[in-house]
Design an enzyme around this catalytic site. Structure first.
Site, short mmCIF file in Angstrom:
data_model
loop_
_atom_site.label_atom_id
_atom_site.label_comp_id
_atom_site.label_asym_id
_atom_site.label_seq_id
_atom_site.Cartn_x
_atom_site.Cartn_y
_atom_site.Cartn_z
N GLY A 1 0.84 -1.19 0.00
CA GLY A 1 0.00 0.00 0.00
C GLY A 1 0.87 1.24 0.00
N GLU B 1 -3.20 2.53 5.76
CA GLU B 1 -3.14 3.60 4.75
C GLU B 1 -4.02 4.78 5.13
OE1 GLU B 1 -0.73 3.43 2.75
OE2 GLU B 1 -0.32 1.32 3.16
NI NI Z 1 2.93 2.97 5.69
#
Ligand code: NI
Length: 177
Positions: free
Chosen positions: A53, A143
């Site tokens: 991510g 995230e």
């Molecule tokens: Ni990170």
């Protein structure tokens, strides 16, 4: 590939203690070609790292945009582009080990919700709802934390944080701004 293809680029990843990582990001309002180029470059950067991510502020753009591909560790995983994400609900808790591209060579066990339901927009501004109780759930939370200016180390306890400050922060002080 038909027609004009703008080549993608791997962007430099901002690392701790870069200030951009501490700032809350702004919602995306324009779904234009600049945004699409940024998304493509972030995807390229995530795969090159390699990572599961990447949030836009990790490449220095303080906007609510993340790209995720948890397929290596989650059978429900695939490439996800998520804009202006909001966690609608979460359930349970689970400890798991996490790392971050902005904290090279650091991993720690932290507590996250076991299951989340997240709402946001896709690259064209269309609605997306994602539910996960797998590894993807952890990546989504990680995230979205980035977009709120939070890193892993903002979720660890005092003792671990003191150790981090003594060891890691000192070793990485050269990058201090
Ligand atoms: Ni990170």
């Amino acid at each position: 590939m038909i027609g004009y293809h703008k080549s993608m680029a791997v962007l430099p990843i901002k690392t701790y203690p870069d200030r951009v990582l501490k700032e809350k990001t702004a919602p995306v309002t324009e779904f234009d070609s600049d945004l699409k180029n940024l998304i493509d470059n972030m995807i390229e950067t995530m795969y090159a790292a390699p990572g599961v991510g990447l949030a836009a502020n990790q490449v220095g753009i303080s906007k609510q945009l993340v790209v995720i591909d948890a397929s290596a560790r989650d059978e429900d995983g695939s490439l996800i582009v998520l804009i202006n994400p909001v966690i609608l609900c979460s359930e349970g808790t689970e400890d798991s080990e996490e790392g971050c591209l902005s904290l090279p060579e650091y991993t720690t066990v932290i507590k996250r919700a076991l299951k989340v339901k997240v709402e946001g927009l896709d690259r064209d501004g269309g609605p997306v709802v994602i539910e996960s109780d797998g590894f993807l759930a952890k990546v989504l939370q990680h995230e979205i934390d980035h977009l709120n200016g939070m890193l892993l180390i903002d979720r660890i306890g005092r003792i671990k944080r003191e150790f981090f400050n003594k060891r890691y922060a000192r070793e990485h002080a050269a990058g201090n701004k």
